[in-house]
Scaffold this motif. Structure first.
Motif, mmCIF file in Angstrom:
data_model
loop_
_atom_site.group_PDB
_atom_site.id
_atom_site.type_symbol
_atom_site.label_atom_id
_atom_site.label_comp_id
_atom_site.label_asym_id
_atom_site.label_seq_id
_atom_site.Cartn_x
_atom_site.Cartn_y
_atom_site.Cartn_z
ATOM 1 N N SER A 88 18.322 91.398 60.155
ATOM 2 C CA SER A 88 18.877 92.177 61.270
ATOM 3 C C SER A 88 17.822 92.421 62.343
ATOM 4 N N MET A 89 16.553 92.529 61.926
ATOM 5 C CA MET A 89 15.478 92.697 62.887
ATOM 6 C C MET A 89 15.324 91.440 63.748
ATOM 7 N N MET A 90 15.575 90.278 63.152
ATOM 8 C CA MET A 90 15.396 89.017 63.870
ATOM 9 C C MET A 90 16.626 88.608 64.683
ATOM 10 N N GLU A 91 17.725 89.358 64.540
ATOM 11 C CA GLU A 91 18.918 89.060 65.331
ATOM 12 C C GLU A 91 18.577 89.128 66.806
ATOM 13 N N GLY A 92 19.034 88.195 67.543
ATOM 14 C CA GLY A 92 18.790 88.191 68.975
ATOM 15 C C GLY A 92 17.456 87.592 69.377
ATOM 16 N N VAL A 93 16.620 87.227 68.396
ATOM 17 C CA VAL A 93 15.352 86.572 68.731
ATOM 18 C C VAL A 93 15.651 85.078 68.827
ATOM 19 N N ASP A 94 15.747 84.608 70.038
ATOM 20 C CA ASP A 94 16.032 83.195 70.284
ATOM 21 C C ASP A 94 14.730 82.497 70.639
ATOM 22 N N PRO A 95 14.282 81.575 69.786
ATOM 23 C CA PRO A 95 13.014 80.888 70.056
ATOM 24 C C PRO A 95 12.939 80.258 71.443
ATOM 25 N N VAL A 96 14.079 79.886 71.998
ATOM 26 C CA VAL A 96 14.098 79.251 73.321
ATOM 27 C C VAL A 96 13.503 80.187 74.374
ATOM 28 N N ASN A 97 13.617 81.499 74.144
ATOM 29 C CA ASN A 97 13.112 82.472 75.107
ATOM 30 C C ASN A 97 11.608 82.721 74.983
ATOM 31 N N TYR A 98 10.960 82.045 74.039
ATOM 32 C CA TYR A 98 9.534 82.256 73.793
ATOM 33 C C TYR A 98 8.786 80.932 73.897
ATOM 34 N N PRO A 99 7.495 81.001 74.148
ATOM 35 C CA PRO A 99 6.702 79.769 74.217
ATOM 36 C C PRO A 99 6.738 79.010 72.886
ATOM 37 N N GLU A 100 6.545 77.712 72.955
ATOM 38 C CA GLU A 100 6.612 76.855 71.765
ATOM 39 C C GLU A 100 5.679 77.288 70.651
ATOM 40 N N LEU B 5 13.899 72.669 58.600
ATOM 41 C CA LEU B 5 13.889 71.438 59.398
ATOM 42 C C LEU B 5 13.483 71.715 60.843
ATOM 43 N N LYS B 6 13.990 72.812 61.405
ATOM 44 C CA LYS B 6 13.607 73.168 62.775
ATOM 45 C C LYS B 6 12.115 73.438 62.846
ATOM 46 N N ARG B 7 11.609 74.170 61.847
ATOM 47 C CA ARG B 7 10.182 74.507 61.833
ATOM 48 C C ARG B 7 9.340 73.234 61.716
ATOM 49 N N LEU B 8 9.739 72.362 60.831
ATOM 50 C CA LEU B 8 8.994 71.109 60.647
ATOM 51 C C LEU B 8 9.136 70.196 61.849
ATOM 52 N N GLY B 9 10.285 70.272 62.514
ATOM 53 C CA GLY B 9 10.527 69.468 63.705
ATOM 54 C C GLY B 9 9.622 69.832 64.853
#
Length: 166
Positions: free
Chosen positions: A119-131, A159-163
């Protein structure tokens, strides 16, 4: 502590690590004799009793049930880490808020609370942060879903993390 430990042995070991007597743990909830029977395996605790013991010993209930070899959670240390992460969250900096949330979510995972971490990570979209912080976000989400038993989503985040590094 090995995976072959019984529930009673796990309870006894945590109690002894925290330097508590059986009387210290049971309070007015049950008799010391009953805790002794649970610890030596001649009685099984109810779910309610197990929850009571987890609170009294300051460990998540999952610690007694999952058969892992991890050490009991030091909740005071987790609170200190969480407080530090909150201070980081208040700082300026483009990566700090995401990393702070990851740290705070990890404290909840360490305490055996994957729902709270998720629930803490809800709304954390990696796209909004640097790579450079994507890996941290995906790793936390992967662990949340793995601990919740949703292996399909855990695998997708792995898979996303490894990608990110492919």
């Amino acid at each position: 502590m090995g995976a072959g430990y019984s529930l009673g042995q796990r309870i006894r070991e945590v109690r002894l690590q925290k330097k508590l007597t059986q009387t210290d743990v049971v309070g007015d909830y049950m008799t010391r004799n009953m805790l002794s029977k649970i610890e030596n395996g001649s009685a099984a605790p109810s779910v309610r009793t197990l929850e009571f013991l987890a609170v009294a010993l300051d460990v998540p209930v999952s610690y007694f049930l999952d058969g892992s070899d991890r050490e009991p959670v030091n909740t005071e240390q987790l609170r200190e880490i969480d407080d530090l992460a909150c201070m980081v969250l208040d700082c300026e900096g483009k990566n700090l808020p995401a990393l702070s949330l990851c740290i705070r979510a990890r404290t909840r995972l360490a305490a055996g609370r994957p729902d709270a971490a998720l629930s803490m990570m809800e709304g954390v979209d990696p796209v909004n942060y640097p790579e450079e912080v994507h890996n941290d976000i995906y790793a936390v989400l992967e662990d949340c879903y793995r601990l919740k038993g949703n292996y399909r989503l855990a695998y997708e985040y792995a898979l996303k993390r490894l990608g990110e590094h492919a």
